[in-house]
Scaffold this active site. Structure first.
Site, short mmCIF file in Angstrom:
data_model
loop_
_atom_site.label_atom_id
_atom_site.label_comp_id
_atom_site.label_asym_id
_atom_site.label_seq_id
_atom_site.Cartn_x
_atom_site.Cartn_y
_atom_site.Cartn_z
N ASP A 130 9.63 3.05 -0.31
CA ASP A 130 8.16 4.03 -0.21
C ASP A 130 8.08 3.08 1.26
O ASP A 130 8.39 2.04 2.21
CB ASP A 130 7.26 3.43 -0.53
CG ASP A 130 6.23 3.84 0.49
OD1 ASP A 130 5.01 3.82 0.05
OD2 ASP A 130 5.96 4.60 1.26
N TYR A 153 0.93 -1.09 -0.03
CA TYR A 153 -0.16 -0.08 0.13
C TYR A 153 0.82 1.09 0.21
O TYR A 153 1.32 1.01 0.89
CB TYR A 153 -1.07 -0.12 1.19
CG TYR A 153 -2.17 1.50 1.17
CD1 TYR A 153 -1.97 2.33 1.99
CD2 TYR A 153 -2.75 1.45 0.24
CE1 TYR A 153 -2.62 3.63 2.37
CE2 TYR A 153 -3.66 2.83 0.14
CZ TYR A 153 -3.19 3.96 1.50
OH TYR A 153 -4.35 4.81 1.43
N LYS A 175 4.74 10.13 8.17
CA LYS A 175 4.60 9.57 9.33
C LYS A 175 5.55 10.41 10.78
O LYS A 175 5.25 11.66 10.69
CB LYS A 175 3.99 8.74 9.80
CG LYS A 175 3.10 7.91 8.39
CD LYS A 175 3.02 6.03 8.45
CE LYS A 175 1.47 5.81 7.21
NZ LYS A 175 0.73 5.48 7.85
P1 KE4 Z 1 -0.99 8.68 3.55
O1 KE4 Z 1 -1.52 9.76 2.29
O2 KE4 Z 1 -1.95 7.88 4.71
O3 KE4 Z 1 -0.09 9.66 4.27
O4 KE4 Z 1 0.29 7.67 3.22
C1 KE4 Z 1 0.10 7.19 2.41
C2 KE4 Z 1 0.74 5.43 2.63
C3 KE4 Z 1 2.31 5.55 1.84
N1 KE4 Z 1 3.39 4.34 1.98
C4 KE4 Z 1 3.06 3.47 3.03
C5 KE4 Z 1 3.93 2.59 3.29
C6 KE4 Z 1 1.82 3.64 4.08
O5 KE4 Z 1 1.75 2.71 4.81
C7 KE4 Z 1 0.86 4.33 3.65
C8 KE4 Z 1 -0.07 5.03 4.36
N2 KE4 Z 1 -0.47 4.01 5.59
C9 KE4 Z 1 -1.56 4.20 5.93
C10 KE4 Z 1 -1.70 2.80 7.28
N3 KE4 Z 1 -1.77 1.86 6.53
C11 KE4 Z 1 -2.23 4.89 6.66
C12 KE4 Z 1 -3.59 5.06 7.39
C13 KE4 Z 1 -4.77 5.16 7.05
O6 KE4 Z 1 -5.02 4.43 5.72
O7 KE4 Z 1 -5.71 5.45 7.55
#
Ligand code: KE4
Length: 429
Positions: free
Chosen positions: A239, A144, A267
């Site tokens: 990533d 993801y 994060k």
């Molecule tokens: P954001 O757009 O949510 O800041 O980041 C996307 C992203 C990109 N790459 C990795 C490896 C990630 O895990 C994420 C987002 N992580 C999720 C939790 N696994 C965010 C939580 C959510 O979607 O509410």
């Protein structure tokens, strides 16, 4: 526990916000019940609107590696806010955080701050396509990388939980440029390079998969991706939105000694405020506007509050002993859970990488999306609810990681192990 006020708020929220939330996993669809509405957090604890207290293992899905409302971060934010929240103009704070990241992650010679991990990966892929002149990208099943259209193909995280292998609304033409291989399977990636010679712009990978639960890379997997991409003229994009500054101060690339062409961060580098970033080799990054033709922009990119929270967080993380403490706390939790699982003779698999941990409700090895997708998500849901009732806020999805912070004490961990023992005892497994 009484959740009356959260239930009332959840009802009201659903009139205005799809599912009552601003991000799907928060709605507890995968585990059932009403999500507690959180009023405040301090250290390892969060407190909901009904006054319930929880030891928090979500930590805002990773950013709060120092725990909630860390005094050094909050004090700096208060002072920064009094100087102004956003200018839409350059500030010295962006240089400060950029320098801290570049010195921690040598592969990042230049960096651009954005507002989310999604923006970071979306732009890194646009940049890779521009730099190579190629259209296709490779991702991994269950990986993801945020919700940019071309990446919602066999997504992990929320999509895996909601078992939506592809999201409606993504044009087929976008999906056709995204090739998917099983995680930990470099041979499959080699096959894609043979099938599409000179067409693949980049391989994007979570160096430690954490959106199908925690699935570490098998020995040689990342090295093979590095040599495959180098040989074929494609870029390797790490990533590290989750792993960056979490698994080590230099991220997973420091642990594995691999130099990706581009790295995506988020994060932790925002310390709880909205930040993402992409960075890498100078010759690639200078293709970004205004020095180059690749466009990306953002109203709040690099804003002073997010930069401040990131700077203070990295200042604390750069101190000696921090990652040793995180390792010791996470290891104590893993060993405690293993003792409970062993004593109850349960077929569960505990997968941990540094301060990331998942208890899989399957005895399959945590190898790839296929192997972990066999987990009993219904049983996980009951496990989750039992823990919540004991005052433990575990990630509300089998396919997410539990995040351990600097604020989790040995007492927190021992209490958690006790709660997990009670929870597992109550499951007729
Ligand atoms: P954001 O757009 O949510 O800041 O980041 C996307 C992203 C990109 N790459 C990795 C490896 C990630 O895990 C994420 C987002 N992580 C999720 C939790 N696994 C965010 C939580 C959510 O979607 O509410």
């Amino acid at each position: 526990m009484n959740f009356a006020r959260s239930q009332k708020l959840f009802q009201e929220a659903q009139n205005y916000l799809p599912g009552g939330v601003d991000s799907p996993v928060r709605a507890f669809k995968a585990v059932g019940g009403t999500p507690p509405f959180i009023a405040r957090g301090k250290g390892s604890r969060i407190y909901d609107e009904d006054g319930n207290e929880f030891i928090d293992y979500v930590c805002s899905w990773g950013p709060l590696i120092l725990g909630h409302s860390h005094p050094q971060v909050v004090d700096a934010l208060k002072r920064a806010a009094e100087r102004g929240t956003s200018f839409g103009a350059p500030t010295e704070l962006e240089i400060t955080l950029a320098k801290m990241i570049a010195s921690a992650v040598p592969s990042i010679e230049m960096i651009r701050f954005v507002n989310s991990g999604t923006e970071a990966t979306m732009t890194a892929l646009r940049l890779a396509r521009a730099f190579t002149g190629r259209d296709k990208i490779v991702k991994f099943a269950g990986g993801y990388h945020g919700h940019a259209d071309g990446l919602l193909v066999k997504g992990g995280s929320g999509l895996a939980t909601l078992s939506l292998p592809d999201s409606p609304g993504v044009p087929t033409s976008y999906a056709q440029n995204t090739l998917v291989a099983p995680y930990n399977n470099a041979e499959a990636v080699a096959g894609l390079f043979q099938q599409y010679p000179e067409e693949i712009a980049a391989v994007i990978v979570e160096p430690v998969a954490a959106n199908i639960g925690v699935v570490p890379p098998q020995p040689g997997f990342l090295d093979n991706l590095r040599s495959l991409t180098s040989r074929s003229g494609a870029l390797l994009i790490f990533d590290e939105v989750i792993s960056g500054f979490r698994v080590a101060y230099g991220g997973a690339q420091a642990i594995y000694g691999i130099t990706p062409d581009l790295t995506c961060l988020g994060k932790v580098i925002g310390g709880g405020l909205p930040v993402g970033a992409y960075g890498g080799k100078r010759e690639i990054m200078k293709m970004m506007a205004p020095t180059g033709p690749v466009y990306q922009a953002g109203t709040l990119s690099g804003n002073p509050l997010a930069m401040t929270a990131g700077i203070e967080t990295l200042k604390v993380l750069s101190q000696p002993g921090v990652y040793e403490q995180l390792e010791s706390t996470a290891s104590r939790l893993e060993k405690g859970i293993a003792r409970v699982v062993g004593s109850l003779n349960l077929k569960l698999n505990i997968s941990r990488f540094a301060s990331l941990l998942t208890v899989f409700f399957t005895d399959n090895a945590a190898f790839d999306y296929e192997s972990v997708s066999k987990a009993d998500t219904k049983l996980f849901g009951r496990f989750f609810q039992q823990l919540l009732a004991e005052g433990i806020y575990w990630p509300p999805s089998q396919f997410e990681a539990a995040f351990i912070s600097m604020a989790h004490s040995d007492e927190d961990i021992d209490f958690t192990i006790g709660a997990i023992e009670k929870a597992l005892n109550r499951l007729e497994v």
